[in-house]
Every structure is written in structure tokens, then in C-alpha cells.
Design a protein around this motif. Structure first.
Motif, short mmCIF file in Angstrom:
data_model
loop_
_atom_site.label_atom_id
_atom_site.label_comp_id
_atom_site.label_asym_id
_atom_site.label_seq_id
_atom_site.Cartn_x
_atom_site.Cartn_y
_atom_site.Cartn_z
N SER A 238 32.82 38.53 66.27
CA SER A 238 33.68 37.93 65.42
C SER A 238 33.58 36.41 65.42
O SER A 238 34.06 35.79 64.64
N HIS A 239 32.89 35.80 66.45
CA HIS A 239 32.60 34.24 66.28
C HIS A 239 30.97 34.00 66.27
O HIS A 239 30.67 33.60 67.30
N PRO A 240 30.25 34.51 65.30
CA PRO A 240 28.79 34.45 65.52
C PRO A 240 28.13 32.88 65.75
O PRO A 240 28.46 32.16 64.86
N PRO A 241 27.62 32.62 66.68
CA PRO A 241 27.18 31.44 67.02
C PRO A 241 25.66 31.15 66.51
O PRO A 241 24.77 31.34 67.21
N THR A 242 25.89 31.11 65.29
CA THR A 242 24.44 31.02 64.51
C THR A 242 23.69 29.56 64.95
O THR A 242 24.39 28.77 65.39
N PRO A 243 22.31 29.57 64.61
CA PRO A 243 21.63 28.28 64.83
C PRO A 243 22.19 27.25 64.04
O PRO A 243 22.27 26.25 64.69
N GLN A 244 22.71 27.60 62.85
CA GLN A 244 23.49 26.66 62.02
C GLN A 244 24.74 26.09 62.82
O GLN A 244 24.94 24.61 62.55
N ARG A 245 25.47 26.65 63.62
CA ARG A 245 26.57 26.48 63.93
C ARG A 245 26.26 25.52 65.26
O ARG A 245 26.88 24.30 65.20
N ILE A 246 25.38 25.96 66.04
CA ILE A 246 25.03 25.08 67.04
C ILE A 246 24.46 23.79 66.69
O ILE A 246 24.82 22.77 67.20
N GLN A 247 23.55 23.75 65.55
CA GLN A 247 22.90 22.45 64.99
C GLN A 247 24.20 21.51 64.48
O GLN A 247 23.98 20.36 64.59
N HIS A 248 25.18 22.07 63.94
CA HIS A 248 26.39 21.29 63.45
C HIS A 248 26.75 20.54 64.66
O HIS A 248 27.28 19.39 64.39
N LEU A 249 27.05 21.45 65.57
CA LEU A 249 27.87 20.68 66.71
C LEU A 249 26.94 19.66 67.26
O LEU A 249 27.36 18.50 67.73
N LYS A 250 25.52 19.98 67.48
CA LYS A 250 24.54 18.95 67.86
C LYS A 250 24.75 17.72 66.87
O LYS A 250 24.73 16.48 67.31
N ASP A 251 24.80 17.84 65.58
CA ASP A 251 25.03 16.82 64.70
C ASP A 251 26.38 15.95 64.77
O ASP A 251 26.29 14.89 64.69
N LEU A 252 27.33 16.84 65.14
CA LEU A 252 28.61 15.93 65.29
C LEU A 252 28.41 14.93 66.41
O LEU A 252 28.90 13.84 66.44
N ILE A 253 27.66 15.40 67.53
CA ILE A 253 27.50 14.59 69.00
C ILE A 253 26.56 13.48 68.47
O ILE A 253 27.10 12.25 68.88
N ALA A 254 25.39 13.78 67.70
CA ALA A 254 24.53 12.85 67.67
C ALA A 254 25.00 11.60 66.56
O ALA A 254 24.69 10.37 66.63
#
Length: 264
Positions: A238-254
Motif C-alpha cells: 500500500s506504500h511502495p518504497p520505490t527507488p524513486q521515492r527513496i531517491q526523492h527523500l535523499k534529494d530533500l536531505i541533500a
């Protein structure tokens, strides 16, 4: 008819216009954007007033209590309540009285219902560190904060809901639809844009606490590792942690410049 309904439906003529506009944009949105990403008007379309959403949440809460085994007064409850309370205290506005529940279930799952109730499975609590658990809870708070459950109901049952509001004697209709919606698990499967918003709210909310936002990434990665075995964790379905979502979070941090978003 109460003030909220009068404000929304001021005449039968305006009601007909709302129906025609909703149907036209809904159709266009899905034809042009597909199911994963929806026209912004359709995605944010919401005709569930907050008092109605609270009422729906109360009814759903009673149904869930009958269908799932909830635990109370345990160390898990204390842990979830403490983390959830710390996160909610940082919200700039609170439309709902957030409540946190523990479901005795070994699966890795968490979900939110209309009105601010958030449920976390015992299996997920056991598998997560405090920071990772904060990330999951913050994500679910993000869904509630952005009123995704109400918007999901509006998208799925908009026409029926509006018709029910015109006929006050059918006030129970939307409650029945919403209960069926929740029982089928559909409420917990949001679109890509809703998931991105909930991730972003979780990120900015965690920044205001002692929990590192990067913990949401590590938990997503942990879930991906678990999916390599037999079956897929419920939270992934129901909340697929796709590579794109993980990368988006990394981008938010960076790329974080300290600018506020979502009022956080």
C-alpha cells in the motif's frame, strides 16, 4: 442543512455545475495522466467537511475495533503514543484529535483512517528502531494532515456523496460507503502524488523533532530487503518504497535550504 452544506451547495443549479465539472475534470484527468498521477484538481478534490470526516472516522474506528485485535496498555502502546505525540505536537495546525492504536499483527503495516486515527501493527513496531518508527508514523500523519483519506473518498465516491448531501434523509449513505471503502483496504492505497506529499510532510515534521529524517529511508530499505523473502510486507503493497521515492527523500536531505514547506 448545516452551514458547511449551505456553503457547498447553495442551489440546485450550482450543484449540477459541480457534478458536471467534477465528472469532466475527473475523466480528463485520468485520460491524460493515467492512474498513477492524477490531474491536480482531481487529486485535491475534497467535498468531505472536517466534522463529517470526524464522524466517519468514529464509525470506522468502531468497525476496526470489531475486525482487528487491538492491544492497550503495553510497552508498544507507550512507545507509539510517545513518538506519535512528539510528532503531532510540531504540527502548525491540527484539524483532528490524533489517536494512535496498536494492532496485534505480525505483518509490517501501518495505516490511517479519516479523522486522525493511525494504526501500527505490532510486527512493524518490533522491526523498527524508534527513529524508523517515527518515520512511518510521520508518514501516516502526513496522509491525515494533507487529508488524503477524505480526498480518496471524494475521488471514489464524489458523485454519490454530493447526491447524498442534497438529500439529507440519505445522510447515512456516505458513512456506509466509507465503511465499505475502509474494509476493502482501498483507503490505504494512495496515488503516487499522495505518497510523495506524505513523504515530504514526514521529512519536514521529523526535522522539527530529535528523529533523523534519514530513518525513513533506512526503513524503506529494510522493507525492500524483507520483500526478497516469501511474500511482500503489507506496508509495501500500500506504500511502495520505490527507488524513486527513496531517491526523492535523499534529494530533500541533500538540497534542503531550510525553507519551510507544508507550514513546517
Amino acid at each position: 442543512m448545516n452551514t458547511c452544506l449551505k456553503a457547498l451547495i447553495c442551489s440546485r443549479k450550482s450543484f449540477g455545475l459541480i457534478l458536471r465539472t467534477f465528472f469532466t475534470v475527473l475523466t480528463a484527468g485520468f485520460l491524460t495522466a493515467g492512474c498513477a498521477s492524477v490531474n491536480p484538481f482531481v487529486r485535491d478534490f475534497n467535498i468531505v467537511p472536517i466534522p463529517q470526516e470526524q464522524e466517519l472516522g468514529t464509525k470506522m474506528q468502531a468497525q476496526i475495533a470489531q475486525q482487528m485485535k487491538l492491544v492497550q496498555g503495553t510497552s508498544m502502546n507507550k512507545r507509539v503514543d510517545g513518538i506519535g505525540g512528539a510528532l503531532v505536537s510540531q504540527l502548525p495546525q491540527k484539524f483532528f484529535a490524533y489517536q494512535f492504536h496498536v494492532v496485534e499483527d505480525k505483518s509490517l503495516n501501518a495505516f490511517a483512517i479519516p479523522g486522525g486515527d493511525i494504526y501500527v501493527h505490532s510486527g512493524l513496531i518490533s522491526a523498527a528502531s524508534d527513529a524508523e518508527l517515527a518515520g512511518v508514523i510521520a508518514h501516516e500523519i502526513g496522509h491525515v494532515y494533507e487529508r488524503h483519506p477524505a480526498k480518496a473518498m471524494s475521488r471514489a465516491y464524489g458523485l454519490q456523496y454530493l447526491a447524498g448531501m442534497v438529500a439529507p434523509q440519505n445522510a447515512g449513505k456516505v458513512q456506509q460507503l466509507a465503511l465499505q471503502f475502509a474494509a476493502g483496504g482501498i483507503l490505504n492505497k494512495y496515488g503516487r502524488d499522495d505518497e510523495t506529499e506524505a513523504d515530504e510532510v514526514a521529512y519536514y515534521l521529523m526535522k522539527k523533532t530529535s528523529y533523523p529524517p534519514s530513518a525513513l529511508i533506512t526503513f524503506f530499505q529494510k522493507l525492500q530487503g524483507a520483500s526478497g523473502g516469501a511474500g511482500v510486507p503489507a506496508f509495501l503493497s500500500s506504500h511502495p518504497p520505490t527507488p524513486q521515492r527513496i531517491q526523492h527523500l535523499k534529494d530533500l536531505i541533500a538540497q534542503d535550504t531550510g525553507q519551510k514547506r507544508y507550514g513546517l
